[in-house]
Design a protein around this motif. Structure first.
Motif, short mmCIF file in Angstrom:
data_model
loop_
_atom_site.label_atom_id
_atom_site.label_comp_id
_atom_site.label_asym_id
_atom_site.label_seq_id
_atom_site.Cartn_x
_atom_site.Cartn_y
_atom_site.Cartn_z
N VAL A 256 -26.40 18.20 -14.37
CA VAL A 256 -27.92 18.21 -13.92
C VAL A 256 -28.29 19.61 -14.27
O VAL A 256 -27.95 20.48 -13.69
N HIS B 284 -30.86 22.01 -14.16
CA HIS B 284 -31.98 22.16 -13.06
C HIS B 284 -33.12 23.38 -13.16
O HIS B 284 -32.43 24.39 -13.02
N THR C 155 -30.35 11.59 -8.07
CA THR C 155 -29.61 12.60 -8.78
C THR C 155 -28.95 13.85 -7.89
O THR C 155 -27.75 14.08 -8.01
N LEU C 156 -29.87 14.24 -7.02
CA LEU C 156 -29.81 15.23 -6.15
C LEU C 156 -28.52 14.88 -5.13
O LEU C 156 -27.45 15.77 -4.94
N VAL D 15 -25.15 15.13 -6.75
CA VAL D 15 -24.73 16.54 -6.81
C VAL D 15 -24.20 16.56 -5.53
O VAL D 15 -22.98 17.54 -5.53
N TYR E 165 -21.96 14.82 -9.69
CA TYR E 165 -22.64 15.58 -10.77
C TYR E 165 -22.50 16.98 -10.54
O TYR E 165 -22.57 17.47 -9.34
N ARG F 119 -24.15 20.54 -10.97
CA ARG F 119 -25.63 21.20 -11.16
C ARG F 119 -25.59 22.46 -11.80
O ARG F 119 -24.63 23.38 -11.58
N SER G 204 -28.18 25.51 -12.73
CA SER G 204 -29.61 25.82 -12.40
C SER G 204 -30.04 27.17 -13.46
O SER G 204 -29.15 27.80 -13.85
N ASP H 137 -36.03 22.20 -3.21
CA ASP H 137 -34.73 21.79 -2.69
C ASP H 137 -34.91 21.52 -1.31
O ASP H 137 -34.16 20.60 -0.72
#
Ligand code: ADP
Ligand code: ZN
Ligand code: ZN
Length: 730
Positions: free
Chosen positions: A235, A237, A365-366, A369, A374, A376, A378, A616
């Motif tokens: 991901v 982000h 999706t989060l 994570v 997944y 992440r 950032s 978040d």
């Protein structure tokens, strides 16, 4: 079975018909069985349809004499490569939708209609029957046919241009003779791939030099490239402008260097030109934008959701940009699918990584994570950038409000304009006003076809329904009592009018579906903002996507309340995403930005969390709520939607459907209930929701049940469709 089958076997074929089964056809004698993924033409009732071969079978349940032959094989190279065929089969199972219709979605329209899938050439060959006819001497009175047959028997199979060359002098009209022979089964005409064009450039030399990556970008690129060659999900982000595309570029470069290709999915075709231009400037390789074309030689394929089905040999990575975006889910028609979810399935099968990019990742999706499935990566805001924008709520109840603008907002605009900044006013509602009201009798202009009000389009002098497109003249007086009527509420057109009055010196552009109709309009609007010619931008959702504004110092969200009290459990998520995306337009250059959010509910917990803890923090709180209520991603949903011309039929059908389901193990049925807007475009809509924490139990139920509800007598009076993993419930 005993004895040799008198035919070349049986092909099981998917046809674009709403039936969940394959159809058996006989392969004509003397023809090789067409490979899975090949298009064929077949008789179907009184029609002739184009279908796709799914598999070869030894025997059919149909009696020999009912088995019809394939009339024509349209491809020599399957249009659906093995991995795409696997993906459509998976999608057909998972979404419980007929394979033929899934394939119809996967193929570009022209290809579906029988157009060649690759640059095509014709290949002609004589059959054994042709040899027999020639030898029999019966062609003495058909000299043209004799000459064509003679040539093909002597030379073997020939391409069209070779036949043209050989016969141009003697027999310029050889085609009609060839067609006559084909009808008698003496010649076969096949479509074959044209000789490939001159080798496409495969250099990865950069046209533009790459910027030096920030440490976060370098880390992201390293993590993803280290994962090439196996399935994993990342991901990425970061806000728009934080350098995600730069990461995509570096990853794609690494993929190309390994001789592999990249598939890039974007939510809207409108976003592709910018992306494609960036790719083209940096990577000198063939690049295809999928709309109707097929990808052919391209090494980077960019497309909207249906591109997830594009043929991409040697796939190396899949990138899904703006993964949270609702338009990656198909909502129209019968086949509802999520291109993001299918991208994961495809990546898993192809053993390649998938990168989900977003400034506001979806809660699903989060959660992945959080659970560690997944990874992440950032990207903070760009280096060298001023501090993140200051967000503040403006209480609509505490201030004077004119035409939807509270006094502190007008003052802030003044300040930013005076300091040479630019201002964005965001309102997700086009038109002049959402309601036309009679001040005497209370009449409001209704849509005749929907449970909705008509929107006032002042400049056009029209009333329009934004749900069904109904359009009528704007009445000057109340049709019920003859008293004066008045537009109530704000749309972008009215905000534009008000801001022009307030700031006559500041040039303004409006961006919504009424003001911006084509690509050219959008480019012109963006140019006038970026050049500084325009100082104020008024826009809908259209301005939140993709565009980079350097000097936008103030962003105003005119109405945050539209999403606060919706019955749809995803409304809060969507509102938070919109606010964060719009806010991200502020202070993108070197100047600090300010974001003002107008609301009548400044104490609402969603707004409070978003203000204090950012996206978040919002996501954490929203996921906790979803977990408590067992909504996705903590459960699985499917919804059956039905509509009919009368008020009762859809509910009756869904009630009967529910009864058929009985009391299934581990699946809750909720409803049926009329949709939130029950009447739309003249039809009455209802829905039945299925919910389970056990995905397999849900799919087991759907499997048998759908076939049975299709047989219900009430099904004949309604249109209905299943939506697995719906993204909105209305
Ligand atoms: P996103 O895809 O997240 O919106 P982009 O990759 O488009 O972000 O980057 C935004 C802008 O910043 C672009 O003009 C890009 O060229 C520039 N940029 C990105 N990364 C860097 C970098 N490491 N150094 C300098 N400029 C960069
Ligand atoms: Zn009236
Ligand atoms: Zn309507």
């Amino acid at each position: 079975m005993t004895g040799a089958a008198p035919h070349g076997g049986i092909s099981r074929i998917a046809l674009d018909v709403p039936l969940s089964r394959l159809f058996d056809y006989r392969v004509p004698v003397g023809t090789a069985a067409p490979a899975p993924g090949t298009r064929v033409r077949v008789p179907f009732g009184r029609q002739r349809l184009i279908g796709v071969v799914i598999e070869q079978a030894e025997a059919s349940l149909l009696p020999e004499e009912r088995l019809k032959p394939i009339t024509a094989v349209l491809d020599t190279v399957p249009v659906l490569a093995a991995e795409v065929l696997e993906l459509v089969r998976w999608a057909s199972d998972y979404y419980h939708h007929p394979l033929g219709e899934v394939i119809a979605t996967a193929l570009p329209k022209a290809v579906r209609g029988g157009a060649s899938a690759v640059a095509l050439d014709e290949l002609w060959r004589a059959t054994p029957a042709g040899r027999a006819l020639f030898d029999s001497g019966r062609l003495a009175r058909a000299p043209a046919q004799r000459q064509v047959l003679e040539l093909l028997l002597a030379q073997g199979p020939l391409r069209q241009h070779a036949l043209d060359e050989f016969l141009a002098e003697r027999l310029p009209r050889w085609r009609s003779a060839a067609m006559a022979l084909r009808k008698q089964g003496c010649l076969l005409q096949e479509s074959v791939a044209a000789a490939p064009p001159a080798a496409a450039p495969t250099t990865t030399a950069e046209v533009h030099p790459a910027p030096v990556p920030t440490p976060e970008q370098a880390h992201a690129v390293a993590a993803i490239t280290a994962a090439l060659g196996a399935f994993s999900t990342f991901v990425l982000h970061g806000l728009t402008g934080s350098g995600k595309t730069e990461v995509y570029l570096q990853v794609i470069k690494a993929v190309l260097a390994r001789g592999r290709r990249a598939l890039v999915l974007v939510p809207e075709i409108g976003l592709t030109p910018q992306l494609v231009q960036r790719f083209a400037q940096r990577l000198a390789v063939p690049l295809a934008v999928l709309r109707t074309a097929v990808s052919g030689e391209a090494q980077i394929i960019v497309g909207t959701r249906s591109a997830v089905f594009a043929p991409v040999p040697d796939l190396g990575v899949i990138i899904v940009d703006e993964e949270h975006d609702a338009s990656l889910k198909q909502h129209e028609g019968g086949f509802h699918y999520s291109a993001r979810d299918l991208a994961l399935v495809r990546a898993q099968r192809a053993q390649v990584p998938v990168v989900l990019g977003s400034a506001t990742p979806s809660l699903e999706t989060l959660q992945n994570v959080v659970s560690g499935r997944y990874q992440r990566l950032s990207l903070p805001r760009r280096a060298g950038q001023a501090a993140p924008p200051r967000l503040a709520l403006v209480d609509l109840r505490a201030h004077a409000v004119t035409s939807g603008l509270a006094t502190p907002v007008v003052q802030a605009m003044e300040r930013h304009l005076a300091a040479d900044g630019q201002v964005l006013a965001f309102l997700n509602r086009r038109g002049y006003a959402p309601t036309l009201l009679c001040t005497a009798c209370g009449w409001v202009a209704p849509c005749r076809e929907c449970d909705a009000r008509m929107t006032v389009h002042q400049r056009l002098g029209r009333l329009r329904c934004h749900h069904c497109g109904a359009d009528s003249p704007l009445p000057q007086v109340c049709p019920q009592c003859g008293f004066a009527v008045r537009p109530v509420g704000q749309g972008t057109e009215r905000v534009e009018e008000r801001l022009r009055e307030l700031f006559p010196q500041a040039p303004l552009v409006r961006v919504d579906r009424d003001a911006v109709r084509g690509r050219g309009d959008m480019d012109a609007a963006m140019d006038s903002i970026n050049s500084g010619a325009a100082r104020i931008l008024v826009g809908t959702q259209m301005v939140t996507k993709g565009h980079d504004f350097q000097n936008m110092t103030l962003v105003v969200v005119l109405n945050a309340d539209q999403g606060l009290f919706s019955t749809d459990f995803r409304a809060a998520e969507r509102l938070a995403q919109t606010i964060v995306q719009v806010a991200g337009r502020a202070g993108r250059g070197s100047r600090a930005g300010e974001v003002l959010i107008q609301t009548a509910y400044p104490d609402h917990p969603l707004l409070q969390t978003l203000m204090c803890e950012g996206y978040d923090g919002f996501a954490r709180a929203a996921l906790a709520e979803r977990a408590a209520a067992a909504w996705p991603p903590f459960s699985r949903l499917a919804v059956v939607r039905a509509s009919a011309l009368d008020a009762a039929s859809a509910l009756e059908f869904l009630t009967a459907a529910r009864r058929l389901a009985g009391v299934p193990h581990a699946v809750k049925l909720l409803g049926p209930v009329p949709a939130a807007m029950a009447r739309r475009a003249g039809r009455y809509h209802s829905q039945l929701l299925l919910e389970s924490t056990d995905r397999l139990a849900l799919h087991r139920l759907l499997g048998g049940w759908l076939a049975r509800i299709a047989e219900l007598p009430a099904a004949r009076r309604v249109r209905w469709a299943l939506d697995v993993d719906p993204i909105d419930l209305f």
